[in-house]
Scaffold this active site. Structure first.
Site, PDB file in Angstrom:
ATOM      1  N   CYS A   1      39.703 111.607   8.840  1.00 21.54           N
ATOM      2  CA  CYS A   1      38.339 112.001   8.490  1.00 21.54           C
ATOM      3  C   CYS A   1      38.269 113.520   8.446  1.00 21.54           C
ATOM      4  CB  CYS A   1      37.360 111.464   9.529  1.00 21.54           C
ATOM      5  SG  CYS A   1      35.639 111.820   9.119  1.00 21.54           S
TER       6      CYS A   1
ATOM      7  N   CYS B   1      34.339  96.053  12.913  1.00 27.61           N
ATOM      8  CA  CYS B   1      34.195  97.485  12.615  1.00 27.61           C
ATOM      9  C   CYS B   1      35.257  97.855  11.580  1.00 27.61           C
ATOM     10  CB  CYS B   1      34.365  98.276  13.913  1.00 27.61           C
ATOM     11  SG  CYS B   1      34.224 100.045  13.683  1.00 27.61           S
TER      12      CYS B   1
ATOM     13  N   CYS C   1      34.071 115.778  13.829  1.00 29.78           N
ATOM     14  CA  CYS C   1      33.152 115.699  14.978  1.00 29.78           C
ATOM     15  C   CYS C   1      33.964 115.898  16.261  1.00 29.78           C
ATOM     16  CB  CYS C   1      32.432 114.354  15.008  1.00 29.78           C
ATOM     17  SG  CYS C   1      31.497 114.020  13.500  1.00 29.78           S
TER      18      CYS C   1
ATOM     19  N   CYS D   1      33.708 103.426  20.454  1.00 27.74           N
ATOM     20  CA  CYS D   1      33.254 104.442  19.493  1.00 27.74           C
ATOM     21  C   CYS D   1      33.932 105.773  19.778  1.00 27.74           C
ATOM     22  CB  CYS D   1      31.748 104.641  19.608  1.00 27.74           C
ATOM     23  SG  CYS D   1      30.821 103.209  19.134  1.00 27.74           S
TER      24      CYS D   1
HETATM   25 FE1  SF4 Z   1      34.603 111.220  11.093  1.00 33.11          FE
HETATM   26 FE2  SF4 Z   1      32.734 112.126  12.777  1.00 33.11          FE
HETATM   27 FE3  SF4 Z   1      32.891 109.479  12.186  1.00 33.11          FE
HETATM   28 FE4  SF4 Z   1      34.752 110.642  13.688  1.00 33.11          FE
HETATM   29  S1  SF4 Z   1      32.576 110.406  14.208  1.00 33.11           S
HETATM   30  S2  SF4 Z   1      35.127 109.226  11.988  1.00 33.11           S
HETATM   31  S3  SF4 Z   1      34.924 112.691  12.749  1.00 33.11           S
HETATM   32  S4  SF4 Z   1      32.381 111.154  10.769  1.00 33.11           S
END
Ligand code: SF4
Length: 359
Positions: A127, A120, A131, A349
């Site tokens: 980021c 991964c 989210c 995840c």
């Molecule tokens: Fe960015 Fe959303 Fe992926 Fe997390 S799940 S790394 S916040 S895109």
């Protein structure tokens, strides 16, 4: 790096070219146009670097010495240090990489059945997508990773797997890959080119939270990769609360882009659906999911939310995941329940994080 950039950089002779920032095609152009070598010489360098994993120009012994000396004057080969490794009870390894500017990122090596070993890869430090179910999203974006930093995550992982082979790459670490499009696209070319790392495009997966125009661009640009879309919700109301990207690209716009991608590439897309207790796991939700995905060539991965300290969602019982899978399969969809690996070491995840040098 664009071709114009690397030719002009070399002409100014104030910077060395990092060979790991170049695709095999770019390496050949660099060697012919800038170093005056005959066509094919750069490809030979690429094969030695990416296929044979030779990271020292002097050790590319079958290249003639004047050419090696010329390469050493014009180029470097960067590396990425693994600062820390933790191993889960299930064999998953979490890797903490140290970047040159003091930032750190994480990656995960996930063993699977039949000798499969998946790496991964992270695409950004932090980021910006935010989210609500993701630890990375809570820290914001620090910066994009460079092509070399993407490539070096694979080299660093290779250096610790011994005689095992990394069979799959998933761009599902920290960051939204389509927000770092050019570097990620170059990395994918290096990973999948037969004179590069040589992975089959079916074994390299890019996962996005849903940047609709970039999904269409991926199709238009003919990028050889498998696409996964992190969907997780069946109404805009629901998705707005967990994924801010939905306010810019609501479900209808996202699905339009995904259908365009499938039509244009002829590929099947993977839909990721993480179950959150009491939020998106009802019988009505699975019905709406089937409506949303009707006639889409897709495979649906059902996952259970992995909580982290401070998260505001709960993890449903495993039976919920099997209920979703069975309902989908009984109605003609392809769906599997994916077990998250490495939960005990926070490598699953949504549990990865990047640390800024300012932390
Ligand atoms: Fe960015 Fe959303 Fe992926 Fe997390 S799940 S790394 S916040 S895109």
């Amino acid at each position: 790096m664009s071709q114009n950039n690397f030719f002009s950089m070399n002409r100014s002779s104030d910077m060395m070219i990092d060979l790991k920032s170049l695709t095999p095609r770019e390496m050949d152009l660099f060697c012919t146009r800038t170093l005056g070598q005959r066509a094919g010489q750069g490809t030979r360098v690429a094969v030695r670097l990416y296929r044979k994993k030779i990271e020292d120009i002097d050790s590319m012994a079958d290249l003639n010495k004047p050419f090696r000396d010329q390469l050493k004057r014009a180029c470097t080969i960067s590396a990425l240090a693994i600062k820390q490794r933790s191993t889960s009870d299930d064999g998953t390894q979490k890797l903490l990489y140290q970047l040159d500017d003091g930032n750190t990122i994480e990656g995960v090596l996930i063993p699977g059945p039949g000798g499969r070993l998946t790496l991964c890869v992270s695409s950004q430090v932090g980021c910006a997508s935010g989210c609500g179910f993701c630890l990375t999203g809570s820290s914001g974006l620090v910066r994009n990773l460079t092509v070399s930093e993407l490539v070096n995550q694979v080299f660093a992982a290779w250096s610790i797997v011994g005689d095992k082979t990394i069979s799959n790459i998933v761009l599902m670490g920290t960051g939204e890959p389509l927000s770092n499009y050019e570097a990620v696209r170059t990395f994918i070319e290096i990973a999948t080119d037969r004179n590069g790392m040589g992975f089959s495009p079916r074994k390299v997966t890019l996962s996005t939270c849903g940047l609709a125009p970039m999904i269409e661009k991926l199709a238009d640009d003919g990028v050889e990769v498998s696409l996964a879309v992190s969907l997780n919700a069946v109404t805009d109301e629901m998705r707005d609360t967990m994924m801010p990207v939905n306010k810019t690209y609501p479900l209808a716009r996202l699905m339009q882009a995904v259908r365009y991608y499938c039509d244009k590439t002829g590929r099947t897309v993977t839909i990721e659906y993480v179950l959150f207790k009491g939020i998106n796991d009802s019988t009505n939700d699975v019905k709406l999911l089937m409506e949303l995905l009707k006639d889409l060539p897709c495979m649906i991965n059902i996952l259970l939310f992995n909580p982290f300290p401070g998260s505001s969602f709960d993890r449903p019982d495993e039976q919920r995941a099997f209920f979703f899978r069975d309902t989908l399969v009984n109605n003609g969809y392809v769906a599997v329940v994916r077990n998250s690996r490495g939960r005990d070491i926070h490598a699953a995840c949504g549990q990865l994080r990047a640390a800024s040098s300012r932390d």
